[in-house]
Write a protein that holds these residues in place. Structure first.
Motif, PDB file in Angstrom:
ATOM      1  N   CYS A 280       0.839  -1.205   0.000  1.00  6.05           N
ATOM      2  CA  CYS A 280       0.000   0.000   0.000  1.00  6.05           C
ATOM      3  C   CYS A 280       0.871   1.251   0.000  1.00  6.05           C
ATOM      4  CB  CYS A 280      -0.901  -0.003   1.230  1.00  6.05           C
ATOM      5  SG  CYS A 280      -1.851   1.528   1.448  1.00  6.05           S
ATOM      6  N   GLY A 281       0.432   2.266  -0.733  1.00  3.41           N
ATOM      7  CA  GLY A 281       1.186   3.514  -0.796  1.00  3.41           C
ATOM      8  C   GLY A 281       1.314   4.213   0.538  1.00  3.41           C
ATOM      9  N   ASP A 282       0.415   3.891   1.483  1.00  5.79           N
ATOM     10  CA  ASP A 282       0.491   4.521   2.807  1.00  5.79           C
ATOM     11  C   ASP A 282       1.805   4.201   3.512  1.00  5.79           C
ATOM     12  OD1 ASP A 282      -2.024   5.707   2.590  1.00  5.79           O
ATOM     13  OD2 ASP A 282      -3.048   3.964   3.416  1.00  5.79           O
ATOM     14  N   HIS A 283       2.327   2.989   3.313  1.00  8.77           N
ATOM     15  CA  HIS A 283       3.604   2.608   3.927  1.00  8.77           C
ATOM     16  C   HIS A 283       4.719   3.545   3.446  1.00  8.77           C
ATOM     17  CE1 HIS A 283       2.357  -1.169   5.815  1.00  8.77           C
ATOM     18  NE2 HIS A 283       1.711  -1.489   4.694  1.00  8.77           N
ATOM     19  N   PHE A 284       4.754   3.788   2.137  1.00  5.88           N
ATOM     20  CA  PHE A 284       5.797   4.639   1.565  1.00  5.88           C
ATOM     21  C   PHE A 284       5.682   6.059   2.117  1.00  5.88           C
ATOM     22  CE2 PHE A 284       5.134   1.299  -1.594  1.00  5.88           C
ATOM     23  CZ  PHE A 284       6.435   0.880  -1.831  1.00  5.88           C
ATOM     24  N   PHE A 285       4.448   6.574   2.142  1.00 10.10           N
ATOM     25  CA  PHE A 285       4.284   7.944   2.614  1.00 10.10           C
ATOM     26  C   PHE A 285       4.642   8.083   4.087  1.00 10.10           C
ATOM     27  CE2 PHE A 285       1.820  11.219   4.773  1.00 10.10           C
ATOM     28  CZ  PHE A 285       2.359  12.330   4.148  1.00 10.10           C
ATOM     29  N   LEU A 286       4.224   7.123   4.901  1.00  8.10           N
ATOM     30  CA  LEU A 286       4.526   7.187   6.335  1.00  8.10           C
ATOM     31  C   LEU A 286       6.027   7.266   6.572  1.00  8.10           C
ATOM     32  CD1 LEU A 286       3.551   7.025   9.302  1.00  8.10           C
ATOM     33  CD2 LEU A 286       3.712   4.530   9.103  1.00  8.10           C
ATOM     34  N   ALA A 287       6.801   6.464   5.856  1.00 13.00           N
ATOM     35  CA  ALA A 287       8.260   6.488   6.008  1.00 13.00           C
ATOM     36  C   ALA A 287       8.818   7.859   5.624  1.00 13.00           C
ATOM     37  CB  ALA A 287       8.897   5.403   5.143  1.00 13.00           C
ATOM     38  N   SER A 288       8.271   8.459   4.579  1.00 20.47           N
ATOM     39  CA  SER A 288       8.738   9.782   4.156  1.00 20.47           C
ATOM     40  C   SER A 288       8.367  10.852   5.172  1.00 20.47           C
ATOM     41  CB  SER A 288       8.138  10.138   2.786  1.00 20.47           C
ATOM     42  OG  SER A 288       8.621   9.268   1.780  1.00 20.47           O
ATOM     43  N   LEU A 289       7.179  10.724   5.765  1.00 17.23           N
ATOM     44  CA  LEU A 289       6.755  11.698   6.774  1.00 17.23           C
ATOM     45  C   LEU A 289       7.647  11.622   8.005  1.00 17.23           C
ATOM     46  CD1 LEU A 289       4.733  13.867   7.657  1.00 17.23           C
ATOM     47  CD2 LEU A 289       3.254  12.034   8.520  1.00 17.23           C
ATOM     48  N   HIS A 290       7.966  10.413   8.448  1.00 15.04           N
ATOM     49  CA  HIS A 290       8.884  10.256   9.583  1.00 15.04           C
ATOM     50  C   HIS A 290      10.238  10.913   9.285  1.00 15.04           C
ATOM     51  CE1 HIS A 290       6.588   6.421  10.993  1.00 15.04           C
ATOM     52  NE2 HIS A 290       6.141   7.498  11.611  1.00 15.04           N
ATOM     53  N   LYS A 291      10.742  10.685   8.084  1.00 13.17           N
ATOM     54  CA  LYS A 291      12.044  11.239   7.717  1.00 13.17           C
ATOM     55  C   LYS A 291      11.983  12.757   7.605  1.00 13.17           C
ATOM     56  CE  LYS A 291      15.832  10.799   4.391  1.00 13.17           C
ATOM     57  NZ  LYS A 291      16.322  10.135   3.154  1.00 13.17           N
ATOM     58  N   ALA A 292      10.918  13.277   7.002  1.00 14.58           N
ATOM     59  CA  ALA A 292      10.774  14.728   6.856  1.00 14.58           C
ATOM     60  C   ALA A 292      10.695  15.406   8.214  1.00 14.58           C
ATOM     61  CB  ALA A 292       9.534  15.054   6.021  1.00 14.58           C
ATOM     62  N   MET A 293       9.935  14.825   9.131  1.00 13.53           N
ATOM     63  CA  MET A 293       9.813  15.408  10.467  1.00 13.53           C
ATOM     64  C   MET A 293      11.160  15.435  11.182  1.00 13.53           C
ATOM     65  SD  MET A 293       6.187  14.125  12.021  1.00 13.53           S
ATOM     66  CE  MET A 293       4.635  14.808  11.420  1.00 13.53           C
ATOM     67  N   ALA A 294      11.955  14.381  11.003  1.00 12.46           N
ATOM     68  CA  ALA A 294      13.276  14.349  11.631  1.00 12.46           C
ATOM     69  C   ALA A 294      14.165  15.446  11.067  1.00 12.46           C
ATOM     70  CB  ALA A 294      13.916  12.982  11.420  1.00 12.46           C
ATOM     71  N   GLU A 295      14.095  15.669   9.756  1.00 14.18           N
ATOM     72  CA  GLU A 295      14.913  16.709   9.129  1.00 14.18           C
ATOM     73  C   GLU A 295      14.417  18.108   9.496  1.00 14.18           C
ATOM     74  OE1 GLU A 295      15.655  16.167   4.979  1.00 14.18           O
ATOM     75  OE2 GLU A 295      16.071  14.016   5.176  1.00 14.18           O
ATOM     76  N   ILE A 296      13.113  18.256   9.676  1.00 19.31           N
ATOM     77  CA  ILE A 296      12.565  19.549  10.097  1.00 19.31           C
ATOM     78  C   ILE A 296      12.985  19.854  11.528  1.00 19.31           C
ATOM     79  CG2 ILE A 296      10.410  20.751  10.655  1.00 19.31           C
ATOM     80  CD1 ILE A 296       9.174  19.220   8.225  1.00 19.31           C
TER      81      ILE A 296
END
Length: 334
Positions: free
Chosen positions: A20-36
């Motif tokens: 499911c595409g949700d898995h891919f997006f969740l991983a990106s959101l976690h990474k983006a939040m860490a970089e922010i």
């Protein structure tokens, strides 16, 4: 450098279908939040109802899985009540644009400082495969066995029509591209809309196949960057030029065309005419636009509310309930 890692924002075991595409997006959101780098305790993730709306359960932040279509309304109240919170709103195309359509357009019109994520798989997945507001005309589903007789919403068109000031798009399987637009959405002050093109492997498999793989994105998509020429192709051999009131695809080197003839992307232009044309491009004649398409500064609703409260309060003779009582005649009862 951020003191956080993606792991700091993770919680639980996602219960989505494998692939499911949700898995891919969740991983990106976690990474983006860490970089922010905003601490997890200063973040709230608000969702509605749907497969994608389970996402707050997998975030080590404040969060709320609300009722169908009301994510933007709850997120608005959350941000206005506590403006120090960074608020991410997550909705699917059904939750966000059908029952939640009114909230979507008014959150954009008001320009509330929310990061609004629209996970678009063109189907109702949780309720097992009915067509959604973004399903194309003629789409066959459980609720349209002979094909839909409706034209779909185009999220960018809704956002721009509601006077939206930020719109970006990414493909869920493109981690770096998704992380970049999420970071840009956070940096934007006001309502930001990020459309994420994602797959539903069970009920609408392959709906974004033209751009799902990296090699296909090179041929069928264009990454827009502010201040840079609109080039695309495996070797940047194609570009976009203006033709009358529209756009046309050209090949560098043909008919004397050089990079100087190619349009330069201006995401900060207040007039959204060209930005909307870019956002609405579709294959096979045009590439699908990815990246930050519009990013324009404007007053935000939440700032305006607090500024108004301060202005009104400064002119009042009372500043709390006790002082309010003393503005009128009072009696002492013995």
């Amino acid at each position: 450098m951020s003191e956080y890692t993606a792991k700091d924002y993770k919680k639980g075991q996602p219960r989505w279908c494998p692939g499911c595409g949700d898995h891919f997006f969740l991983a990106s959101l976690h990474k983006a939040m860490a970089e922010i780098g905003v601490p997890p305790y200063d973040i709230a993730v608000i969702s509605g109802i749907g497969c994608s709306s389970r996402l707050p359960h997998y975030m080590n932040t404040y969060g709320m899985n609300t009722i169908h279509g009301r994510a933007a309304a709850i997120a608005t109240g959350c941000k206005v009540a506590n403006p120090k919170l960074t608020v991410w709103q997550v909705s699917g195309d059904g939750d966000g644009l059908a029952i939640g359509g009114n909230h979507f357009i008014h959150a954009n019109r008001r320009n509330i400082n929310l990061n609004m994520i629209l996970l678009n798989n063109r189907i109702y997945g949780l309720t097992k495969g009915q067509y959604s507001p973004t399903s194309p005309r003629g789409f066959v589903s459980k609720s349209s066995p002979y094909g839909t007789v409706e034209d779909p919403f185009r999220p960018a068109e809704l956002c721009f029509g509601a006077r939206g000031h930020f719109f970006a798009r990414a493909v869920a399987t493109d981690g770096p591209g998704t992380v970049e637009i999420l970071k840009a959405a956070y940096q934007h002050k006001g309502a930001s809309v990020c459309e994420i093109l994602q797959n539903c492997v069970i009920f609408n498999n392959g709906t974004h196949d033209a751009v799902a793989k990296k090699e296909d994105r090179l041929k069928n998509a264009i990454y827009l960057e502010h201040g840079k020429p609109m080039l695309f192709g495996e070797n940047n051999e194609f570009g976009l030029m203006q033709e009358g009131f529209g756009l046309k695809v050209v090949k560098l080197g043909e008919n004397g065309i050089t990079e100087k003839d190619i349009l330069v992307h201006d995401a900060h232009c207040e007039d959204n005419t060209l930005q909307l044309k870019l956002a609405l491009m579709e294959g096979p004649d045009f590439p699908i636009a990815l990246g930050v398409i519009r990013d324009v500064e404007a007053p935000t609703y939440d700032d305006a509310v607090y500024q108004q409260i301060e202005e009104v309060s400064s002119k009042k003779k009372y500043h709390n309930f006790e002082e309010l009582l003393l503005t009128n005649d009072t009696w002492e009862v013995k």
